[in-house]
Write a protein that holds these residues in place. Structure first.
Motif, mmCIF file in Angstrom:
data_model
loop_
_atom_site.group_PDB
_atom_site.id
_atom_site.type_symbol
_atom_site.label_atom_id
_atom_site.label_comp_id
_atom_site.label_asym_id
_atom_site.label_seq_id
_atom_site.Cartn_x
_atom_site.Cartn_y
_atom_site.Cartn_z
ATOM 1 N N GLY A 40 0.847 -1.186 0.000
ATOM 2 C CA GLY A 40 0.000 0.000 0.000
ATOM 3 C C GLY A 40 0.883 1.237 0.000
ATOM 4 N N MET A 41 0.978 1.905 1.151
ATOM 5 C CA MET A 41 1.754 3.145 1.257
ATOM 6 C C MET A 41 3.165 2.916 1.814
ATOM 7 S SD MET A 41 0.070 5.819 0.193
ATOM 8 C CE MET A 41 0.524 7.296 1.120
ATOM 9 N N GLY A 42 3.516 1.673 2.071
ATOM 10 C CA GLY A 42 4.867 1.399 2.577
ATOM 11 C C GLY A 42 5.126 1.988 3.954
ATOM 12 N N ARG A 43 4.063 2.123 4.754
ATOM 13 C CA ARG A 43 4.233 2.697 6.108
ATOM 14 C C ARG A 43 4.532 1.617 7.145
ATOM 15 N NH1 ARG A 43 4.255 7.224 3.292
ATOM 16 N NH2 ARG A 43 4.247 9.084 4.612
ATOM 17 N N SER A 44 4.507 0.345 6.764
ATOM 18 C CA SER A 44 4.988 -0.664 7.706
ATOM 19 C C SER A 44 6.497 -0.421 7.819
ATOM 20 C CB SER A 44 4.679 -2.068 7.209
ATOM 21 O OG SER A 44 5.122 -2.222 5.887
ATOM 22 N N TYR A 45 7.033 -0.704 8.988
ATOM 23 C CA TYR A 45 8.417 -0.281 9.235
ATOM 24 C C TYR A 45 9.468 -1.209 8.648
ATOM 25 C CZ TYR A 45 7.077 3.404 12.488
ATOM 26 O OH TYR A 45 6.571 4.540 13.035
ATOM 27 N N GLY A 46 9.195 -2.499 8.605
ATOM 28 C CA GLY A 46 10.252 -3.461 8.289
ATOM 29 C C GLY A 46 10.135 -4.040 6.897
ATOM 30 N N ASP A 47 10.009 -5.378 6.813
ATOM 31 C CA ASP A 47 10.077 -6.038 5.516
ATOM 32 C C ASP A 47 8.780 -6.753 5.134
ATOM 33 O OD1 ASP A 47 10.342 -7.912 7.495
ATOM 34 O OD2 ASP A 47 12.167 -8.845 6.723
ATOM 35 N N SER A 48 7.647 -6.338 5.728
ATOM 36 C CA SER A 48 6.403 -7.048 5.418
ATOM 37 C C SER A 48 5.864 -6.691 4.028
ATOM 38 C CB SER A 48 5.335 -6.780 6.484
ATOM 39 O OG SER A 48 4.934 -5.445 6.443
ATOM 40 N N GLY A 421 3.358 -19.932 -2.137
ATOM 41 C CA GLY A 421 4.167 -19.965 -3.363
ATOM 42 C C GLY A 421 3.957 -18.719 -4.212
ATOM 43 N N THR A 422 2.817 -18.041 -4.077
ATOM 44 C CA THR A 422 2.613 -16.818 -4.882
ATOM 45 C C THR A 422 2.782 -15.553 -4.036
ATOM 46 O OG1 THR A 422 1.093 -17.948 -6.359
ATOM 47 C CG2 THR A 422 0.974 -15.557 -6.338
ATOM 48 N N PHE A 423 2.129 -15.512 -2.872
ATOM 49 C CA PHE A 423 2.205 -14.288 -2.061
ATOM 50 C C PHE A 423 3.209 -14.489 -0.926
ATOM 51 C CE2 PHE A 423 -2.038 -14.263 -4.002
ATOM 52 C CZ PHE A 423 -1.900 -13.094 -4.750
ATOM 53 N N ASN A 424 4.345 -13.856 -1.075
ATOM 54 C CA ASN A 424 5.419 -14.013 -0.092
ATOM 55 C C ASN A 424 6.175 -12.708 0.077
ATOM 56 O OD1 ASN A 424 5.711 -16.725 0.957
ATOM 57 N ND2 ASN A 424 5.888 -17.331 -1.192
ATOM 58 N N SER A 425 6.460 -12.360 1.301
ATOM 59 C CA SER A 425 7.300 -11.187 1.565
ATOM 60 C C SER A 425 8.620 -11.669 2.149
ATOM 61 C CB SER A 425 6.598 -10.270 2.568
ATOM 62 O OG SER A 425 6.347 -10.994 3.766
ATOM 63 N N ARG A 429 9.215 -15.109 4.564
ATOM 64 C CA ARG A 429 10.299 -16.099 4.406
ATOM 65 C C ARG A 429 11.068 -16.231 5.707
ATOM 66 N NH1 ARG A 429 10.872 -14.585 -1.411
ATOM 67 N NH2 ARG A 429 9.733 -16.336 -2.284
ATOM 68 N N ARG A 430 11.383 -15.094 6.315
ATOM 69 C CA ARG A 430 12.158 -15.110 7.571
ATOM 70 C C ARG A 430 11.401 -15.838 8.671
ATOM 71 N NH1 ARG A 430 11.696 -11.165 11.071
ATOM 72 N NH2 ARG A 430 11.004 -9.652 9.536
#
Ligand SMILES: Cc1cc2nc3c(=O)[nH]c(=O)nc-3n(C[C@H](O)[C@H](O)[C@H](O)COP(=O)(O)OP(=O)(O)OC[C@H]3O[C@@H](n4cnc5c(N)ncnc54)[C@H](O)[C@@H]3O)c2cc1C
Length: 434
Positions: A40-48, A421-425, A429-430
């Motif tokens: 969305g707006m990239g306001r999550s802080y980390g790698d989600s 397999g399709t939706f992964n951040s 993975r971590r």
């Protein structure tokens, strides 16, 4: 390929970013894609919201329908809370739940199942979502709600984009009579006084405390508690928010123990009276940091991490005191930490809140930080708490799986709807959610 990061600017990855202008183009990008994540707006802080291939919903932000009698709004998921406020506050409607920034998308608010200053009474954002439309990995569009495909609904609200792309949602707005908030500020000399104030103000709609996380000893947890409710003065004009901007990365060395300690002390002492009352705009009450664009540059080029945990009420004040005490002793925490009270957890598989207290604070990225945060993780787990995925950039798979016991059900739903397999951040993975 371009470098992309979240709000904390750590980590940064080289990624392909697509911003489709129509839902059919978005569908074409998803169908048959190897692996991607919505953003969305990239306001999550980390790698989600980070992955090798990122799909931005930013261009899909239309308002689709509004029922003036019930306040039910249907909009595309890329619409931001700021855009909704601009349209609906003058008509006497407000967001039922809002995070501390209005620059988030509706899709991001649902995917993180965000909470606001009224969680103790009203719960998370999803409590006001009647239904949503999701684009699945095979390109089909399905709708889900508490009564239709309910397991998909509860996996998607708080599901961090791992079930599919939210295309649109129907949500219930809250009726208000004013664009202003009646705010009362209380000074709390330590953590105990702050928690007593939260208890005493349980019936107030909104409450939040800003804690000086560098104060220690008898002043550990000293804070300003702000409680508020919508004014009733029929003034629905949009207050103009003054904005400043941080134009470039400031040297990280500017933020050091001494400068932060001085800032925190100044902030606490600027409020002279034990209790004071103000009429403030909704912007200044809910979004004080939005007034400074790019404030995340203050932490320098390497960025920062926000650490947000919740401790269940059953752990008592000692649980919170032990973690806050360790943070104060480390002298690394910066500026003010935000403390909020949470009401009961909901039925979503990965929603963060548990009944108790949540604390959020920033740490500038620097050597040795992760060892401290690992230590804090252990203390949080010992108390039966957990960390917020929207803020996370580093928690281990073991920490995640111990504290989010419904993760296996999420995987089952993802399997059933072809999302694995399709939706992964990078985060998925971590955390072992591939
Ligand atoms: C200053 C500040 C204050 C904040 N205060 C709070 C607070 O008080 N309470 C709170 O709960 N949070 C708070 N947050 C966190 C923020 O509300 C969440 O991270 C929110 O998810 C950000 O929305 P976004 O649109 O920027 O999503 P992004 O950061 O772009 O994405 C976040 C997650 O949502 C997923 N996602 C985004 N759009 C979609 C979509 N259309 N379909 C499926 N998945 C999607 C992504 O894949 C990712 O997993 C704050 C953040 C900031 C910067």
């Amino acid at each position: 390929m371009m470098p992309i990061h979240g709000w904390g600017r750590y980590p940064s990855v080289d990624a392909r970013l697509d911003t489709p202008l129509t839902a059919s183009r978005l569908k074409a990008l998803v169908t048959g894609a190897e692996s991607l994540i919505p953003r969305g707006m990239g306001r999550s802080y980390g790698d989600s919201a980070l992955a090798g291939h990122i799909l931005s919903t930013r261009a899909l932000h239309h308002l689709l329908a509004f029922d003036e009698s019930s306040g039910l709004l249907c909009c595309e998921a890329g619409a931001t809370l700021a855009e909704l406020l601009e349209v609906f506050v003058p008509r006497g409607w407000f967001l039922p739940v809002t995070p501390g920034t209005k620059f988030v998308s509706v899709g991001g608010a649902i995917a993180s199942d965000v909470h606001g200053k009224n969680h103790h009474l009203d719960g998370c954002f999803s409590a006001f979502v009647e239904s949503l439309d999701l684009l699945l990995a095979d390109g089909s569009r399905v709708s889900c709600s508490r009564s239709e495909r309910s397991e998909l609904f509860h996996a998607t609200c708080g599901g961090m984009g791992l079930t599919g792309v939210i295309l649109a949602a129907s949500l219930r707005l809250r009726r208000v009579e004013s664009a202003y908030i009646h705010q009362t500020t209380y000074k709390a000399e330590n953590l105990e006084a702050a928690l007593d104030l939260f208890e005493a103000h349980h019936a107030d709609t909104y409450s939040v405390a800003w804690i000086d996380c560098l104060a220690s000893g008898p002043a550990l947890g000293r804070s300003l508690l702000m409680v508020g409710d919508h004014a009733r003065d029929r003034d629905l004009r949009l207050p103009r928010q003054r904005t400043l901007s941080v134009p470039f990365d400031t040297p990280a060395a500017l933020l050091n123990r001494h400068s932060v300690q001085a800032f925190n002390a100044l902030y606490y002492n600027r409020v002279r009276h034990a209790v004071s009352q103000q009429r403030v705009s909704y912007d200044s009450f809910f979004y004080p940091l939005d007034g400074i664009h790019h404030w995340n540059r203050l932490y320098g080029r390497k960025g920062f991490l926000q650490y947000q945990f919740v401790i269940p009420k059953s752990a008592g004040i000692e649980g919170l005191r032990s973690i806050l005490g360790r943070i104060a002793e480390s002298r690394r925490g910066s500026f003010l930490a935000v403390l909020k009270a949470f009401g009961p957890a909901n039925d979503n598989l990965l929603s963060f809140p548990l009944e108790g207290y949540t604390l959020a604070l920033d740490f500038k990225w620097e050597a040795g930080l992760f060892a401290l945060l690992d230590e804090l993780d252990e203390r949080v787990l010992e108390q039966g708490g957990r960390l917020y995925l929207a803020k996370d950039a580093r928690m281990s798979e073991a920490t995640f799986k111990r504290s989010y016991p419904l993760w296996e059900r999420l995987q089952t739903v993802r399997e059933q709807y072809g999302a694995r397999g399709t939706f992964n951040s990078l985060q998925a993975r971590r955390l072992g959610l591939e």
